[in-house]
Design a protein around this motif. Structure first.
Motif, PDB file in Angstrom:
ATOM      1  N   SER A   1       0.832  -1.208   0.000  1.00  0.00           N
ATOM      2  CA  SER A   1       0.000   0.000   0.000  1.00  0.00           C
ATOM      3  C   SER A   1       0.864   1.255   0.000  1.00  0.00           C
ATOM      4  O   SER A   1       0.501   2.279  -0.601  1.00  0.00           O
ATOM      5  CB  SER A   1      -0.940  -0.001   1.202  1.00  0.00           C
ATOM      6  N   TYR A   2       2.017   1.190   0.677  1.00  0.00           N
ATOM      7  CA  TYR A   2       2.927   2.335   0.655  1.00  0.00           C
ATOM      8  C   TYR A   2       3.554   2.506  -0.717  1.00  0.00           C
ATOM      9  O   TYR A   2       3.761   3.640  -1.180  1.00  0.00           O
ATOM     10  CB  TYR A   2       4.015   2.152   1.710  1.00  0.00           C
ATOM     11  N   VAL A   3       3.849   1.402  -1.381  1.00  0.00           N
ATOM     12  CA  VAL A   3       4.387   1.483  -2.734  1.00  0.00           C
ATOM     13  C   VAL A   3       3.371   2.145  -3.664  1.00  0.00           C
ATOM     14  O   VAL A   3       3.702   3.063  -4.428  1.00  0.00           O
ATOM     15  CB  VAL A   3       4.752   0.085  -3.262  1.00  0.00           C
ATOM     16  N   VAL A   4       2.136   1.677  -3.585  1.00  0.00           N
ATOM     17  CA  VAL A   4       1.068   2.240  -4.427  1.00  0.00           C
ATOM     18  C   VAL A   4       0.879   3.719  -4.119  1.00  0.00           C
ATOM     19  O   VAL A   4       0.761   4.553  -5.029  1.00  0.00           O
ATOM     20  CB  VAL A   4      -0.244   1.459  -4.225  1.00  0.00           C
ATOM     21  N   ARG A   5       0.847   4.056  -2.835  1.00  0.00           N
ATOM     22  CA  ARG A   5       0.665   5.461  -2.435  1.00  0.00           C
ATOM     23  C   ARG A   5       1.736   6.342  -3.042  1.00  0.00           C
ATOM     24  O   ARG A   5       1.442   7.394  -3.643  1.00  0.00           O
ATOM     25  CB  ARG A   5       0.711   5.574  -0.912  1.00  0.00           C
ATOM     26  N   ASP A   6       2.993   5.928  -2.910  1.00  0.00           N
ATOM     27  CA  ASP A   6       4.092   6.757  -3.413  1.00  0.00           C
ATOM     28  C   ASP A   6       4.076   6.859  -4.930  1.00  0.00           C
ATOM     29  O   ASP A   6       4.331   7.930  -5.494  1.00  0.00           O
ATOM     30  CB  ASP A   6       5.427   6.187  -2.935  1.00  0.00           C
ATOM     31  N   LEU A   7       3.778   5.751  -5.602  1.00  0.00           N
ATOM     32  CA  LEU A   7       3.745   5.788  -7.063  1.00  0.00           C
ATOM     33  C   LEU A   7       2.607   6.665  -7.574  1.00  0.00           C
ATOM     34  O   LEU A   7       2.756   7.375  -8.574  1.00  0.00           O
ATOM     35  CB  LEU A   7       3.615   4.370  -7.618  1.00  0.00           C
ATOM     36  N   VAL A   8       1.466   6.634  -6.895  1.00  0.00           N
ATOM     37  CA  VAL A   8       0.346   7.502  -7.280  1.00  0.00           C
ATOM     38  C   VAL A   8       0.753   8.963  -7.165  1.00  0.00           C
ATOM     39  O   VAL A   8       0.483   9.776  -8.069  1.00  0.00           O
ATOM     40  CB  VAL A   8      -0.892   7.218  -6.407  1.00  0.00           C
ATOM     41  N   VAL A   9       1.430   9.318  -6.087  1.00  0.00           N
ATOM     42  CA  VAL A   9       1.876  10.706  -5.913  1.00  0.00           C
ATOM     43  C   VAL A   9       2.896  11.077  -6.974  1.00  0.00           C
ATOM     44  O   VAL A   9       2.842  12.172  -7.551  1.00  0.00           O
ATOM     45  CB  VAL A   9       2.459  10.903  -4.499  1.00  0.00           C
ATOM     46  N   VAL A  10       3.845  10.173  -7.261  1.00  0.00           N
ATOM     47  CA  VAL A  10       4.875  10.446  -8.272  1.00  0.00           C
ATOM     48  C   VAL A  10       4.246  10.734  -9.630  1.00  0.00           C
ATOM     49  O   VAL A  10       4.570  11.738 -10.282  1.00  0.00           O
ATOM     50  CB  VAL A  10       5.854   9.259  -8.379  1.00  0.00           C
ATOM     51  N   PHE A  11       3.337   9.875 -10.069  1.00  0.00           N
ATOM     52  CA  PHE A  11       2.732  10.061 -11.387  1.00  0.00           C
ATOM     53  C   PHE A  11       1.747  11.229 -11.402  1.00  0.00           C
ATOM     54  O   PHE A  11       1.595  11.899 -12.433  1.00  0.00           O
ATOM     55  CB  PHE A  11       2.060   8.766 -11.843  1.00  0.00           C
ATOM     56  N   ALA A  12       1.091  11.504 -10.283  1.00  0.00           N
ATOM     57  CA  ALA A  12       0.196  12.660 -10.212  1.00  0.00           C
ATOM     58  C   ALA A  12       0.993  13.956 -10.340  1.00  0.00           C
ATOM     59  O   ALA A  12       0.602  14.869 -11.094  1.00  0.00           O
ATOM     60  CB  ALA A  12      -0.586  12.636  -8.899  1.00  0.00           C
ATOM     61  N   LEU A  13       2.102  14.046  -9.617  1.00  0.00           N
ATOM     62  CA  LEU A  13       2.949  15.235  -9.726  1.00  0.00           C
ATOM     63  C   LEU A  13       3.479  15.405 -11.147  1.00  0.00           C
ATOM     64  O   LEU A  13       3.490  16.510 -11.698  1.00  0.00           O
ATOM     65  CB  LEU A  13       4.122  15.121  -8.748  1.00  0.00           C
ATOM     66  N   MET A  14       3.875  14.295 -11.746  1.00  0.00           N
ATOM     67  CA  MET A  14       4.401  14.357 -13.099  1.00  0.00           C
ATOM     68  C   MET A  14       3.324  14.808 -14.083  1.00  0.00           C
ATOM     69  O   MET A  14       3.576  15.634 -14.976  1.00  0.00           O
ATOM     70  CB  MET A  14       4.953  12.983 -13.505  1.00  0.00           C
ATOM     71  N   GLY A  15       2.117  14.303 -13.917  1.00  0.00           N
ATOM     72  CA  GLY A  15       1.018  14.684 -14.803  1.00  0.00           C
ATOM     73  C   GLY A  15       0.661  16.155 -14.665  1.00  0.00           C
ATOM     74  O   GLY A  15       0.427  16.840 -15.668  1.00  0.00           O
ATOM     75  N   ILE A  16       0.614  16.649 -13.438  1.00  0.00           N
ATOM     76  CA  ILE A  16       0.288  18.054 -13.219  1.00  0.00           C
ATOM     77  C   ILE A  16       1.361  18.954 -13.814  1.00  0.00           C
ATOM     78  O   ILE A  16       1.064  19.949 -14.492  1.00  0.00           O
ATOM     79  CB  ILE A  16       0.120  18.333 -11.706  1.00  0.00           C
ATOM     80  N   ALA A  17       2.617  18.611 -13.570  1.00  0.00           N
ATOM     81  CA  ALA A  17       3.714  19.424 -14.090  1.00  0.00           C
ATOM     82  C   ALA A  17       3.716  19.440 -15.619  1.00  0.00           C
ATOM     83  O   ALA A  17       3.934  20.490 -16.242  1.00  0.00           O
ATOM     84  CB  ALA A  17       5.047  18.900 -13.565  1.00  0.00           C
ATOM     85  N   PHE A  18       3.470  18.273 -16.222  1.00  0.00           N
ATOM     86  CA  PHE A  18       3.460  18.187 -17.683  1.00  0.00           C
ATOM     87  C   PHE A  18       2.313  19.009 -18.265  1.00  0.00           C
ATOM     88  O   PHE A  18       2.462  19.666 -19.302  1.00  0.00           O
ATOM     89  CB  PHE A  18       3.327  16.730 -18.109  1.00  0.00           C
ATOM     90  N   SER A  19       1.172  18.989 -17.579  1.00  0.00           N
ATOM     91  CA  SER A  19      -0.005  19.717 -18.078  1.00  0.00           C
ATOM     92  C   SER A  19       0.157  21.219 -17.939  1.00  0.00           C
ATOM     93  O   SER A  19      -0.156  21.990 -18.851  1.00  0.00           O
ATOM     94  CB  SER A  19      -1.262  19.258 -17.336  1.00  0.00           C
ATOM     95  N   LEU A  20       0.650  21.662 -16.779  1.00  0.00           N
ATOM     96  CA  LEU A  20       0.775  23.101 -16.540  1.00  0.00           C
ATOM     97  C   LEU A  20       1.954  23.698 -17.297  1.00  0.00           C
ATOM     98  O   LEU A  20       1.840  24.778 -17.875  1.00  0.00           O
ATOM     99  CB  LEU A  20       0.941  23.367 -15.044  1.00  0.00           C
ATOM    100  N   ASP A  21       3.084  22.988 -17.249  1.00  0.00           N
ATOM    101  CA  ASP A  21       4.315  23.479 -17.875  1.00  0.00           C
ATOM    102  C   ASP A  21       4.540  24.951 -17.542  1.00  0.00           C
ATOM    103  O   ASP A  21       4.780  25.784 -18.412  1.00  0.00           O
ATOM    104  CB  ASP A  21       4.262  23.279 -19.391  1.00  0.00           C
ATOM    105  N   SER A  22       4.452  25.258 -16.257  1.00  0.00           N
ATOM    106  CA  SER A  22       4.547  26.641 -15.781  1.00  0.00           C
ATOM    107  C   SER A  22       5.765  26.797 -14.895  1.00  0.00           C
ATOM    108  O   SER A  22       6.019  25.982 -13.992  1.00  0.00           O
ATOM    109  CB  SER A  22       3.286  27.007 -14.986  1.00  0.00           C
ATOM    110  N   TRP A  23       6.522  27.891 -15.128  1.00  0.00           N
ATOM    111  CA  TRP A  23       7.682  28.143 -14.286  1.00  0.00           C
ATOM    112  C   TRP A  23       7.275  28.519 -12.867  1.00  0.00           C
ATOM    113  O   TRP A  23       8.114  28.519 -11.960  1.00  0.00           O
ATOM    114  CB  TRP A  23       8.557  29.225 -14.904  1.00  0.00           C
ATOM    115  N   GLY A  24       6.011  28.814 -12.660  1.00  0.00           N
ATOM    116  CA  GLY A  24       5.529  29.032 -11.308  1.00  0.00           C
ATOM    117  C   GLY A  24       5.360  27.734 -10.536  1.00  0.00           C
ATOM    118  O   GLY A  24       5.350  27.732  -9.300  1.00  0.00           O
ATOM    119  N   PHE A  25       5.233  26.595 -11.282  1.00  0.00           N
ATOM    120  CA  PHE A  25       5.028  25.305 -10.637  1.00  0.00           C
ATOM    121  C   PHE A  25       6.287  24.439 -10.647  1.00  0.00           C
ATOM    122  O   PHE A  25       6.452  23.586  -9.774  1.00  0.00           O
ATOM    123  CB  PHE A  25       3.892  24.554 -11.357  1.00  0.00           C
TER     124      PHE A  25
END
Length: 421
Positions: A77-101
């Motif tokens: 469950s900890y592995v899943v939790r961390d991987l979900v956060v990793v890919f969520a952060l990556m998805g948000i960063a890729f979508s925003l592509d903002s130097w503010g983020f």
């Protein structure tokens, strides 16, 4: 018992004439802190370098039985939790592509890479040990399945460019020999002769911030002065003949990850890969170097001994590490700050380490040093600890079975050095 006391071996700060320079005042303050701590220990009849009055079995008996239980579902469950956060952060960063983020993303994602490393560190497969230590060594702290441990460990470690088996084996050596001047593997002290023999540039890089925070990839590839071999090469001095296939497997997985990153650079260009992966990787490297350094270096009231010869044993070596408080990152990083119990009993799952630590404190007594607590969510106090330690912890005596770090007054203080590069 032969020993090298920091009170007699720490060189006096250089200086002359009238008033003290800032460098001399800082050296004098650190030295006086050490002297006060030693005098207090002598008055109380206690020295951390003395053999403890308890056995490893006594410490083990104090830990509740349920702390030893490994739950693979909870671990996963900890592995899943961390991987979900990793890919969520990556998805948000890729979508925003903002130097503010991007700055927030780099720090947060680098933090999560470190969390994945800690989990991969605990997924380490069980290994064979000499009878005298095999009861207390061998992580495998997430499950009793060697296959599951190895598969998940390879996935997590390869994803952050760590050769799973190569580092597992060298880290095993670290746990089995912690606190031994010559045999330890992680951030161990250099004897004075070795310290004096390395080039000035090497000495400066090792002891001048921020350079030590980028040491980990170089350690994987070349280890460090005084120790030969590579974590990637099956013929390295690190490994036995029976471990060569494991090392080859991990190196292939590492190369596959490098090939994947190269392919992504070819498809999307190097800039997106650098922003999404490269910078967080550097932040991860800084985390691992900072955390591992702080757990194995103290100064002032945290001064700890190192051992040689018959004075070393597994218990005394395991006690020469420090717990640290990482504020809000304690839980994010799976309580890696509870390092004393982790060294003594690395098979305890990370989600039981806090409880196990509280249970053993009455047994350890003064051999356990309470970590300085973070005054807020972010552990800024550790920056001062890191810089002060770099400034005074340089080498140990070439002789003596119980030794302490000594200070080279010529080395860098606040980035200034009397050595020429």
């Amino acid at each position: 018992m032969a020993s090298s006391n920091p009170r007699t071996n720490t060189p006096k700060p250089e200086g002359g004439g009238g008033g003290l320079t800032r460098r001399e005042k800082m050296n004098g303050l650190e030295r006086q802190t050490k002297l006060n701590q030693e005098e207090q220990e002598e008055e109380e009849g206690f020295s951390h370098g003395d053999p403890p009055p308890f056995r490893l079995a006594d410490v083990r008996a104090a830990i509740p039985k349920h702390c030893w239980v490994k739950d693979p579902w909870k671990s996963m469950s900890y592995v899943v939790r961390d991987l979900v956060v990793v890919f969520a952060l990556m998805g948000i960063a890729f979508s925003l592509d903002s130097w503010g983020f991007w700055p927030f993303y780099w720090f947060a994602q680098g933090t999560m890479f470190w969390a994945l490393f800690v989990l991969g560190h605990d997924w380490r497969a069980k290994i064979s040990w000499p009878r005298m230590v095999r009861v207390v060594i061998g992580h495998g702290s997430f499950s009793n399945s060697n296959t599951l441990n190895s598969v998940v460990g390879h996935i997590l470690h390869s994803s952050i460019l760590v050769p799973y088996h190569g580092w597992r084996i060298s880290h095993r050596t670290h746990h089995a020999n912690h606190g031994h001047v010559e045999k330890d593997e992680s951030w161990h002290p250099w004897p004075e002769t070795l310290y004096r023999s390395v080039p000035n540039s090497t000495r400066m890089l090792r002891y001048t911030a921020p350079f030590p925070l980028f040491a980990y990839p170089f350690y994987l590839a070349w280890r460090e002065p005084g120790k030969k071999g590579s974590h990637f090469h099956p013929e390295s001095d690190l490994f036995t003949s029976s471990e060569k296939l494991d090392v080859v497997t991990s190196t292939i997985c590492w190369c596959a990850m490098v090939a994947l990153l190269a392919t992504l650079c070819f498809i999307f260009g190097p800039t997106p890969v650098l922003k999404l992966y490269g910078v967080p990787y550097l932040v991860f490297v800084m985390w691992i170097d900072l955390v591992t350094y702080l757990h194995h270096h103290g100064h002032g009231e945290e001064t700890l001994p190192w051992y040689r010869g018959k004075e070393w044993n597994f218990l005394r070596g395991g006690l020469t590490t420090l717990d640290r408080d990482y504020g809000v990152f304690n839980k994010i990083h799976h309580d890696i700050g509870t390092h004393v119990v982790h060294h003594l009993f690395p098979q305890i799952p990370h989600y039981h380490l806090v409880e196990a630590t509280e249970a053993v404190k009455p047994i350890l007594g003064k051999y356990y040093k309470e970590p300085k607590r973070s005054q807020g969510p972010f552990p800024f106090h550790l920056i001062e600890s890191f810089l002060n330690s770099l400034r005074i912890n340089h080498f140990v005596s070439d002789s003596g079975d119980v030794v302490y770090y000594q200070t080279d007054p010529h080395l860098a203080i606040d980035g200034v050095s009397k050595y020429s590069m």
